[in-house]
Write an enzyme that holds these catalytic residues in place. Sequence first.
Site, PDB file in Angstrom:
ATOM      1  N   HIS A  34      14.581  56.246  51.803  1.00 40.71           N
ATOM      2  CA  HIS A  34      13.871  55.057  52.493  1.00 40.71           C
ATOM      3  C   HIS A  34      15.134  54.530  53.535  1.00 40.71           C
ATOM      4  O   HIS A  34      14.826  53.326  54.134  1.00 40.71           O
ATOM      5  CB  HIS A  34      13.430  53.969  51.700  1.00 40.71           C
ATOM      6  N   GLU A  92      36.747  48.402  46.006  1.00 44.70           N
ATOM      7  CA  GLU A  92      37.774  47.219  45.840  1.00 44.70           C
ATOM      8  C   GLU A  92      39.230  47.672  45.994  1.00 44.70           C
ATOM      9  O   GLU A  92      40.176  46.974  46.512  1.00 44.70           O
ATOM     10  CB  GLU A  92      37.665  46.709  44.343  1.00 44.70           C
ATOM     11  N   LYS A  95      41.730  37.687  41.392  1.00 42.08           N
ATOM     12  CA  LYS A  95      41.237  37.928  40.122  1.00 42.08           C
ATOM     13  C   LYS A  95      40.156  36.904  39.459  1.00 42.08           C
ATOM     14  O   LYS A  95      39.025  37.277  39.226  1.00 42.08           O
ATOM     15  CB  LYS A  95      42.297  38.107  38.955  1.00 42.08           C
ATOM     16  N   GLU A 148      28.307  49.132  40.222  1.00 41.60           N
ATOM     17  CA  GLU A 148      29.408  49.075  40.165  1.00 41.60           C
ATOM     18  C   GLU A 148      30.760  49.896  40.221  1.00 41.60           C
ATOM     19  O   GLU A 148      31.734  49.685  40.592  1.00 41.60           O
ATOM     20  CB  GLU A 148      29.516  48.717  38.331  1.00 41.60           C
ATOM     21  N   LYS A 198      33.918  49.149  42.582  1.00 41.05           N
ATOM     22  CA  LYS A 198      35.189  49.656  42.046  1.00 41.05           C
ATOM     23  C   LYS A 198      36.068  50.429  43.092  1.00 41.05           C
ATOM     24  O   LYS A 198      36.965  50.042  43.458  1.00 41.05           O
ATOM     25  CB  LYS A 198      35.395  50.624  40.805  1.00 41.05           C
ATOM     26  N   CYS A 232      44.946  31.177  43.641  1.00 38.71           N
ATOM     27  CA  CYS A 232      46.371  30.490  43.529  1.00 38.71           C
ATOM     28  C   CYS A 232      46.795  30.197  42.071  1.00 38.71           C
ATOM     29  O   CYS A 232      45.757  30.047  41.326  1.00 38.71           O
ATOM     30  CB  CYS A 232      46.055  29.305  44.172  1.00 38.71           C
ATOM     31  N   ARG A 242      46.585  37.731  39.789  1.00 37.53           N
ATOM     32  CA  ARG A 242      45.220  37.130  40.268  1.00 37.53           C
ATOM     33  C   ARG A 242      45.054  37.021  41.672  1.00 37.53           C
ATOM     34  O   ARG A 242      43.996  36.693  42.235  1.00 37.53           O
ATOM     35  CB  ARG A 242      45.248  35.677  39.754  1.00 37.53           C
ATOM     36  N   ASN A 250      46.047  23.903  43.957  1.00 34.70           N
ATOM     37  CA  ASN A 250      44.893  24.915  43.710  1.00 34.70           C
ATOM     38  C   ASN A 250      43.750  24.243  43.890  1.00 34.70           C
ATOM     39  O   ASN A 250      43.339  23.167  43.708  1.00 34.70           O
ATOM     40  CB  ASN A 250      44.605  25.791  42.459  1.00 34.70           C
ATOM     41  N   GLY A 251      42.670  24.935  45.014  1.00 33.47           N
ATOM     42  CA  GLY A 251      41.335  24.314  45.218  1.00 33.47           C
ATOM     43  C   GLY A 251      41.350  23.972  46.889  1.00 33.47           C
ATOM     44  O   GLY A 251      42.138  24.495  47.432  1.00 33.47           O
ATOM     45  N   TRP A 302      46.719  31.704  47.833  1.00 30.28           N
ATOM     46  CA  TRP A 302      45.800  32.680  48.367  1.00 30.28           C
ATOM     47  C   TRP A 302      45.225  31.904  49.450  1.00 30.28           C
ATOM     48  O   TRP A 302      44.358  30.911  49.030  1.00 30.28           O
ATOM     49  CB  TRP A 302      44.677  33.063  47.332  1.00 30.28           C
TER      50      TRP A 302
HETATM   51  C1  G6P Z   1      36.260  38.376  41.416  1.00 28.30           C
HETATM   52  C2  G6P Z   1      37.038  39.412  41.054  1.00 28.30           C
HETATM   53  C3  G6P Z   1      36.035  40.392  40.498  1.00 28.30           C
HETATM   54  C4  G6P Z   1      35.355  39.764  39.398  1.00 28.30           C
HETATM   55  C5  G6P Z   1      34.620  38.471  39.829  1.00 28.30           C
HETATM   56  C6  G6P Z   1      34.118  37.528  38.897  1.00 28.30           C
HETATM   57  O1  G6P Z   1      35.645  38.404  42.673  1.00 28.30           O
HETATM   58  O2  G6P Z   1      37.814  40.185  41.968  1.00 28.30           O
HETATM   59  O3  G6P Z   1      36.559  41.532  39.961  1.00 28.30           O
HETATM   60  O4  G6P Z   1      34.319  40.674  38.876  1.00 28.30           O
HETATM   61  O5  G6P Z   1      35.499  37.533  40.664  1.00 28.30           O
HETATM   62  O6  G6P Z   1      34.999  37.189  37.993  1.00 28.30           O
HETATM   63  P1  G6P Z   1      34.550  36.653  36.415  1.00 28.30           P
HETATM   64  O7  G6P Z   1      36.175  36.273  35.853  1.00 28.30           O
HETATM   65  O8  G6P Z   1      33.899  35.369  36.569  1.00 28.30           O
HETATM   66  O9  G6P Z   1      33.999  37.515  35.605  1.00 28.30           O
END
Ligand code: G6P
Length: 617
Positions: free
Chosen positions: A513, A497, A612, A490, A494, A2, A27, A100-101, A74
């Site tokens: 395994h 996502e 984000k 990672e 990626k 948000c 975001r 927000n929150g 959001w």
């Molecule tokens: C969210 C984003 C990720 C990010 C994570 C941690 O889940 O979608 O891409 O890695 O937050 O974010 P930060 O700002 O704490 O690195």
Amino acid sequence: MCGIVGYIGKSSASPILLDGLRRLEYRGYDSAGLATIDGGRIETRKCKGRIQALADLVKENAAAGHVGISHTRWATHGQPNDVNAHPHFDASGRLALVHNGVIENYQALRAPLVEAGHKFRSQTDTEILAHLIGNLYDEAGGEHSKTRLLEAVRGALKQVIGTYGIAVMHLDVPDALVGARRGSPLSVGLGKGENFLSSDPQAVIAYSQEAIFLKDYDVAVVERDGFQIGTVEGGVAGSYEVTKVDFTSDDVKLGDYPHYMLKEIFEQPHAVRDALRGRLSVEDAGARLGGIDMTPQELREVDRVIITGCGTAYHSGLVGEYLIESLAHLPCEVEFASEFRYRNMPMDKDTLVFAVSQSGETIDTLAAVRESLRKGHRTLGICNNVASTIARECGAGVYMHAGPEIGVAATKSFTSQLTIFTLIALLLGRIRHLSNSDGLKIIKELQAIPEKIERVLEQSDRIKEIAAKYAGAKGMLFMGRQFNYPVALEGALKMKEITYIQCEGHPSAELKHGFIALVEPDMPSVFITPDDAMYDSNINSIEQVKARQGPVIAVGTEGRRDLAKIADDVIYVPPCADYLSPLLTVVPLQLLSYHTAVHLGRDVDKPRNLAKSVTVE
Ligand code: G6P
């Protein structure tokens, strides 16, 4: 997640609010709305979907006025739809609020108001705040004034359990906005004859380069020509600092790139250089990290390191674990920030905690920081956003200096964090067993990395072809060992996502395994297999996949032509020291995800359901 933008000044509010929301768009959100005070009325426009839909609504039916608040939502409580979109209103319809929150006790707070005849229109937890504040304002009676509004906000927030960043406006107090925060960021942006409220100063960077980051329990009254900051409890806030926002609106422009994610992947040589700048000392054959504010003796006393973070930041911590163990010979453990405080790990007085967060606002990481600080542990932040909540609450740490990261999928922040972990390992190692010549060798290797990343980036077109070949896959497996095991995690993150393809990341040798059962012709395996100590063992795993007709994409080291004989497709990275290889091997995986997502027509920078910066638990 948000976003909030509020404006009060001489210009027309709606274009500024819409522009601000667009800058926060990356975001992640699912609905948007705004309200302005236009003469004797509050004009509201809100809708499900993209900001463009909101802009179209405003175009059709202008919302005039020089004061307003706006929001991207959001969804947490209640579906993403027009009614649940913010702003929300009190019973009189004269007070508008964005939030927000999460208000955890919203049901308990709502019951007495419902009994008193209040009608709630949405399923959100937020609406209760508007009703509570409006009710207190009306009950207070007397002259309409910003003080009366401020006191109503204070009175309501004292009853709230949960987190909030809010912006409030009242038709009867058209010359002021009120903002407050607890657990969700809010800043006051300062302009000339105009002022702003925003959850991120980036939203108003085109109009204001100075910001005051509110602290938890701060309340701000913002007017056209001034502002006052106090606390929820009453009285003025102890202190606040005006921070110069250290980037310009050009830094957040897309330029010639089709997507922010691609731009940020290509910015990595630069981001790594900036993370290293001024931090390598040939004289000490080591690293200088002034921000951590620890004497050599204090660093020497550290007997264990804990790293915590979420998502990509957690993965960088996993590489950090290998780095700190191998270069500094210190026991190191990584924990998901969301588990940190519930796990209650035994930590002694010489444990050093690192909290990694690009945004510096992730609520799970912030909660881990608070738990660690509460227990008295030295807790350092590794953050990109200067003056973010985690950076401020840690009080010390290492800034990434990677510049704004807009794409939801983290890319340059990952390589920047890896660079910083290498510096930390070098610093801790040089105080222990690493010799002067070991230190100099690491420095030399590190300095060569940006140019080597550039060489990987040159292969973007070839990776695009590979992406097109496998874009129809029903799933993908990512495997690596040692330093590159976290890179496999990672790479899988990626890919899922932004493409929504089901992906898993594992240590290569775990294949036999269990998840070897998934191998089949439309389930490609991506092996991260640089020319390191694990090469032969990785080859062994590749053979096991090939024996079961699984296609293999390998990320290997230039010169290992033998890889091409067993893998279907190979992407080569330049040779480097084992411990630095993640800085190179992750880049083809970022590009592979990016090109696959584009091929599939996905919304690369704003993937579905993701945000984000996740500011709710
Ligand atoms: C969210 C984003 C990720 C990010 C994570 C941690 O889940 O979608 O891409 O890695 O937050 O974010 P930060 O700002 O704490 O690195």
